[in-house]
Write an enzyme that holds these catalytic residues in place. Structure first.
Site, short mmCIF file in Angstrom:
data_model
loop_
_atom_site.label_atom_id
_atom_site.label_comp_id
_atom_site.label_asym_id
_atom_site.label_seq_id
_atom_site.Cartn_x
_atom_site.Cartn_y
_atom_site.Cartn_z
N HIS A 1 86.34 -0.14 48.44
CA HIS A 1 87.22 -1.30 48.32
C HIS A 1 88.64 -0.90 47.89
CE1 HIS A 1 88.68 -5.28 47.38
NE2 HIS A 1 88.90 -4.92 46.14
N TYR B 1 76.54 0.70 47.02
CA TYR B 1 76.05 -0.50 47.71
C TYR B 1 75.97 -0.39 49.24
CZ TYR B 1 81.13 -1.33 47.81
OH TYR B 1 82.48 -1.20 47.97
N ARG C 1 85.73 -1.67 56.93
CA ARG C 1 86.47 -0.97 55.87
C ARG C 1 85.81 0.39 55.67
NH1 ARG C 1 84.80 -3.02 50.45
NH2 ARG C 1 83.82 -0.99 50.34
C1 TPP Z 1 91.03 -15.34 43.05
C2 TPP Z 1 90.47 -13.96 42.98
N1 TPP Z 1 89.16 -13.79 42.77
C3 TPP Z 1 88.63 -12.55 42.72
C4 TPP Z 1 89.43 -11.46 42.86
C5 TPP Z 1 88.84 -10.06 42.82
N2 TPP Z 1 88.85 -9.50 44.17
C6 TPP Z 1 89.79 -8.64 44.56
S1 TPP Z 1 89.59 -8.18 46.14
C7 TPP Z 1 88.22 -9.12 46.31
C8 TPP Z 1 87.46 -9.15 47.61
C9 TPP Z 1 88.31 -9.47 48.77
O1 TPP Z 1 87.53 -9.36 49.93
P1 TPP Z 1 88.12 -9.68 51.35
O2 TPP Z 1 88.87 -10.96 51.33
O3 TPP Z 1 87.00 -9.56 52.32
O4 TPP Z 1 89.20 -8.54 51.60
P2 TPP Z 1 89.02 -6.96 51.63
O5 TPP Z 1 89.15 -6.48 50.21
O6 TPP Z 1 87.70 -6.66 52.22
O7 TPP Z 1 90.15 -6.47 52.47
C10 TPP Z 1 87.93 -9.79 45.14
C11 TPP Z 1 86.78 -10.68 44.96
C12 TPP Z 1 90.82 -11.68 43.05
N3 TPP Z 1 91.66 -10.67 43.22
N4 TPP Z 1 91.31 -12.93 43.13
#
Ligand code: TPP
Length: 352
Positions: free
Chosen positions: A254, A263, A250
């Site tokens: 985020h 970080y 990425r």
């Molecule tokens: C059930 C839930 N827990 C926490 C969140 C907060 N949250 C949004 S994105 C994210 C991380 C997602 O990481 P990843 O699956 O690696 O996808 P990326 O964002 O790196 O594409 C989190 C913890 C959420 N949206 N839904």
């Protein structure tokens, strides 16, 4: 399983990997390139639009274009896709209008409608919930005797959610035609991949579920295409699900609300920039004589046009009516929701 499948090395040269090599026609190779360039350019435009206050939020896919386009490009348009939220490349391959993607990030409730008309579920912000939807849809296709499959696009972080474990287990038990396509972009907001799983790789987990697990270089579009094509063939043949781990990065924070400098360091970004999915594919296409000046000019012109169209559609578009948040929860609004709607309207009127 540890070494990702790679057909094009970061320097653009073809690798000796032969198991997954496919002879795609030049038109397809160019079409893939066009999608890469347009996705990157539109992605940058989405970030700009958010910065200019036109979108509430945006999650950039910069760096992950090959992983997304390669995977989506080899599927049939009737194969249902279940995105997480970062999949602009997938949406564009599916011909979902960029303006509709923007409507979602602007907070318009109907933003998802154009998605379903293209056999793509709306984005799933509650992480990993969509993996179960993908399995359910795959089981439906199985029972209807269709030869379609479903794909759940998820992140490395999503693989730690209970829902994704349930989804993968159920899919394997039911031999559901579902591909779990994990874009391991090394970060889940600020949580690094090293803190996300103790298994050697995400693909290793497939053994425990009872399905094949494959690691692919997610910055190599041809490898992503080939690996997904093979998993799709397997699903269509009734042989069940596959877990694919596309190793990528990425490049942006985020979301537009995040500050990634808190970080992670510049050295890591530089390391992944050197593995950029677009520059390696350009070099490869030039070397095999497929990418000409004419093609490049045409692609650039289309990209400029699409960026302008996106801006025209978004800038100054009417704001969504917040009342809609309440209108579509139940057929008949409950007294509690009605009171909340009145309270919100009163607060907004007071602030205006
Ligand atoms: C059930 C839930 N827990 C926490 C969140 C907060 N949250 C949004 S994105 C994210 C991380 C997602 O990481 P990843 O699956 O690696 O996808 P990326 O964002 O790196 O594409 C989190 C913890 C959420 N949206 N839904």
């Amino acid at each position: 399983m540890d070494q990702p499948i790679q057909l094009i090395a970061p320097d653009g040269r073809a690798t000796p990997e032969s198991r997954y090599r496919r002879d795609l026609p030049p038109e397809t190779l160019v079409w893939l390139y066009e999608n890469l360039v347009i996705t990157r350019d539109l992605d940058a435009e989405f970030v700009n639009l958010q910065r200019q206050g036109e979108l509430a939020l945006y999650a950039s896919c910069r760096g992950q274009e090959a992983a997304q386009i390669g995977a989506a490009a080899c599927l049939r348009k009737t194969d249902w896709l279940f995105p997480q939220f970062r999949e602009l490349g997938v949406f564009l391959v599916r011909r979902i209008a960029p303006a509709h993607v923007a409507a979602v990030w602007r907070g318009a409730w109907h933003g998802g409608l154009d998605f379903t008309s293209k056999c793509c579920a709306p984005i799933a912000i509650p992480i990993a919930t969509h993996t179960l939807h993908a399995v359910g849809a795959a089981m439906a296709a199985q029972r209807l005797g269709e030869d379609s499959l479903t794909v759940a696009f998820l992140g490395d972080g999503a693989t730690s959610e209970g829902d994704s474990h349930e989804a993968m287990n159920l899919a394997a038990v039911e031999k559901a035609p579902c591909v779990f396509y994990v874009q391991n972009n090394q970060w889940a907001i600020s949580v690094p991949a090293s803190r996300q799983y103790a298994a050697p790789t995400i693909a290793h987990r497939a053994v425990g579920y009872g399905m094949p697990g494959i690691r692919v270089d997610g910055n190599d579009i041809l490898a992503c295409y080939a690996v997904m094509a093979k998993a799709a063939e397997r699903a269509r043949a009734g042989d069940g699900p596959t877990l694919i781990e596309a190793v990528t990065y990425r490049m942006e924070p985020h979301t537009t609300s995040d500050d990634a400098t808190r970080y992670r360091g510049a050295a890591e970004l530089a390391e992944w920039s050197a593995r950029d999915p677009i520059s390696r594919y350009r070099t490869y296409l030039r070397d095999i004589g497929v990418l000409t000046q004419r093609v490049d000019t045409r692609v650039r012109a289309r990209s400029v046009r699409l960026r302008a169209e996106l801006r025209d559609a978004v800038v100054g578009a009417p704001d969504a009516d917040v009342g809609e948040l309440f209108d579509h929860v139940y057929a008949e609004i409950t007294p509690e929701l009605s009171a909340q709607r009145a309270q919100l309207r009163a607060e907004l009127a007071w602030e205006a």
